[in-house]
Motif scaffolding. Structure first.
Motif, short mmCIF file in Angstrom:
data_model
loop_
_atom_site.label_atom_id
_atom_site.label_comp_id
_atom_site.label_asym_id
_atom_site.label_seq_id
_atom_site.Cartn_x
_atom_site.Cartn_y
_atom_site.Cartn_z
N LEU A 62 0.54 -1.14 -0.16
CA LEU A 62 0.02 0.05 -0.24
C LEU A 62 0.81 1.77 0.37
O LEU A 62 0.94 2.33 -0.66
N ARG A 63 1.83 0.87 0.71
CA ARG A 63 2.71 2.58 1.18
C ARG A 63 3.29 2.57 -0.22
O ARG A 63 3.10 4.33 -0.51
N THR A 64 3.97 1.97 -1.02
CA THR A 64 4.68 2.38 -2.63
C THR A 64 3.64 2.48 -3.42
O THR A 64 3.73 3.59 -4.24
N ARG A 65 2.18 1.88 -3.11
CA ARG A 65 1.35 2.23 -4.37
C ARG A 65 1.19 3.92 -4.50
O ARG A 65 0.21 4.74 -5.14
N GLN A 66 0.78 4.08 -3.01
CA GLN A 66 0.40 5.85 -2.35
C GLN A 66 1.25 6.32 -2.70
O GLN A 66 1.09 7.73 -3.25
N THR A 67 2.50 6.20 -2.97
CA THR A 67 3.46 7.10 -3.21
C THR A 67 4.08 6.93 -4.76
O THR A 67 3.82 7.88 -4.85
N CYS A 68 3.51 6.54 -5.29
CA CYS A 68 3.11 6.58 -6.75
C CYS A 68 2.15 7.22 -6.97
O CYS A 68 2.40 8.88 -7.66
N VAL A 69 0.99 7.32 -6.05
CA VAL A 69 0.20 8.51 -6.77
C VAL A 69 0.53 9.47 -6.49
O VAL A 69 -0.25 10.48 -7.65
N TRP A 70 0.42 10.15 -5.47
CA TRP A 70 1.14 11.36 -5.27
C TRP A 70 1.98 12.40 -5.77
O TRP A 70 2.66 12.89 -6.21
N VAL A 71 3.32 11.32 -5.64
CA VAL A 71 4.06 11.74 -7.17
C VAL A 71 3.55 12.46 -8.49
O VAL A 71 3.69 13.29 -8.71
N ASN A 72 2.62 10.80 -8.71
CA ASN A 72 2.14 11.36 -10.15
C ASN A 72 1.05 12.71 -9.75
O ASN A 72 1.53 13.14 -11.35
N ALA A 73 0.49 12.62 -9.11
CA ALA A 73 0.01 13.58 -9.25
C ALA A 73 0.80 14.94 -9.40
O ALA A 73 -0.09 16.24 -9.92
N GLN A 74 2.49 15.39 -8.89
CA GLN A 74 2.92 16.51 -9.60
C GLN A 74 2.96 16.39 -10.89
O GLN A 74 3.77 16.81 -11.67
N LEU A 75 3.29 14.87 -11.68
CA LEU A 75 3.46 14.79 -13.15
C LEU A 75 1.72 15.09 -13.95
O LEU A 75 2.24 15.33 -14.62
N GLY A 76 1.21 14.83 -12.93
CA GLY A 76 -0.10 15.14 -14.20
C GLY A 76 -0.17 14.35 -15.39
O GLY A 76 0.38 13.82 -15.57
N GLU A 77 -0.09 14.94 -16.05
CA GLU A 77 -0.49 13.93 -17.11
C GLU A 77 1.04 13.71 -17.84
O GLU A 77 0.95 12.88 -18.73
N LYS A 78 2.44 13.69 -17.69
CA LYS A 78 3.22 13.53 -17.93
C LYS A 78 3.41 11.54 -17.23
O LYS A 78 4.15 11.44 -17.36
N ALA A 79 2.79 11.89 -16.23
CA ALA A 79 2.87 10.77 -15.41
C ALA A 79 2.89 9.57 -15.75
O ALA A 79 1.14 9.23 -16.56
N PRO A 80 3.40 8.32 -15.64
CA PRO A 80 3.11 6.54 -16.65
C PRO A 80 2.08 6.03 -15.84
O PRO A 80 2.29 6.40 -14.39
N THR A 81 1.36 5.15 -16.11
CA THR A 81 0.92 4.34 -15.25
C THR A 81 1.38 4.12 -14.97
O THR A 81 2.49 2.65 -15.01
N PRO A 82 2.14 2.95 -13.59
CA PRO A 82 2.62 2.14 -12.31
C PRO A 82 2.48 0.90 -13.08
O PRO A 82 0.86 0.24 -12.84
N TYR A 83 3.29 0.08 -13.08
CA TYR A 83 3.38 -0.89 -13.40
C TYR A 83 2.97 -1.56 -11.97
O TYR A 83 4.81 -1.49 -10.65
N ILE A 84 2.44 -1.93 -11.43
CA ILE A 84 2.65 -2.71 -10.05
C ILE A 84 3.01 -4.27 -10.35
O ILE A 84 2.24 -5.41 -10.76
N ASP A 85 4.41 -4.36 -9.48
CA ASP A 85 5.11 -5.95 -9.12
C ASP A 85 5.10 -6.92 -7.95
O ASP A 85 5.62 -6.14 -7.56
N SER A 86 4.12 -7.44 -7.39
CA SER A 86 4.12 -7.97 -6.15
C SER A 86 5.51 -8.64 -5.86
O SER A 86 6.06 -8.63 -4.97
N ARG A 87 5.93 -8.79 -7.25
CA ARG A 87 8.24 -9.63 -6.78
C ARG A 87 9.11 -8.02 -6.42
O ARG A 87 9.61 -8.64 -5.28
N LEU A 88 7.88 -6.79 -6.01
CA LEU A 88 9.15 -5.85 -5.78
C LEU A 88 9.29 -5.81 -4.18
O LEU A 88 10.01 -5.58 -3.65
N TYR A 89 7.69 -6.19 -3.56
CA TYR A 89 7.76 -6.33 -1.92
C TYR A 89 9.01 -7.28 -1.37
O TYR A 89 9.74 -8.12 -1.47
N LEU A 90 9.76 -5.85 -1.06
CA LEU A 90 11.00 -6.31 0.62
C LEU A 90 11.40 -6.80 -0.61
O LEU A 90 12.67 -7.98 0.17
#
Length: 173
Positions: A62-90
């Motif tokens: 949840l914390r990484t996905r929320q981080t992406c949301v807030w980063v992307n909010a600042q990037l606006g239209e230039k923000a890529p859609t995040p690829y959520i990869d369960s292998r990256l957890y820890l």
């Protein structure tokens, strides 16, 4: 850079500050108000520096996905859609590098959002001899929440190896 070699940009971001969950559900920990502000600050830094990702891979926590949301909010239209990869957890250094190797070669700027200690281990391993000294020392000393490293890579994602990148910046929100 010789002709025909594309310089790529790799951005390695530790998630923003998250609250503590005393129920034992580390995966479901949410960002604090400070964490949301940290992530917005990193998004602003990316816009100000022009270090904009073309693709983002993030842990499914949840914390990484929320981080992406807030980063992307600042990037606006230039923000890529995040690829959520369960292998990256820890994920470990090797697991993170394997995920980077899978990046399509058409992507010239990748943002990876993950966790400690993997982000620091991967970044220390990638920093080659031609890296900027001050950012290397800073990220080796301490990697706070929402710390981000920026690397330049000559060559392909799939061939990236230890000491194969130039650390150019280390920014803390």
């Amino acid at each position: 850079m010789s002709q025909g070699i594309t310089t790529r940009s790799l951005l390695v971001l530790r998630h923003a500050e998250a609250g503590h969950d005393y129920t034992g559900d580390d995966h479901g920990r949410a960002l604090t108000a400070r964490g949301s502000e940290q992530a917005r600050s990193v998004g602003n830094w990316l816009v100000e520096t022009g270090f904009l990702p073309e693709a983002t891979s993030t842990s499914d926590a949840l914390r990484t996905r929320q981080t992406c949301v807030w980063v992307n909010a600042q990037l606006g239209e230039k923000a890529p859609t995040p690829y959520i990869d369960s292998r990256l957890y820890l994920a470990s250094e090797d697991e993170l590098l394997s995920a980077v190797h899978e990046t399509p070669e058409a992507v010239s700027a990748l943002l990876v959002v993950a966790h400690m200690p993997g982000v620091q281990s991967l970044s220390m391993a990638l920093a080659g001899m031609d890296s900027a000294e001050s950012p290397v020392l800073e990220m080796a000393r301490h990697w706070p929440t929402c710390g981000i490293a920026r690397f330049e890579i000559d060559g392909t994602w799939s061939e990236l190896q230890a000491k194969g990148a130039r650390l150019t910046h280390f920014h803390c929100a």
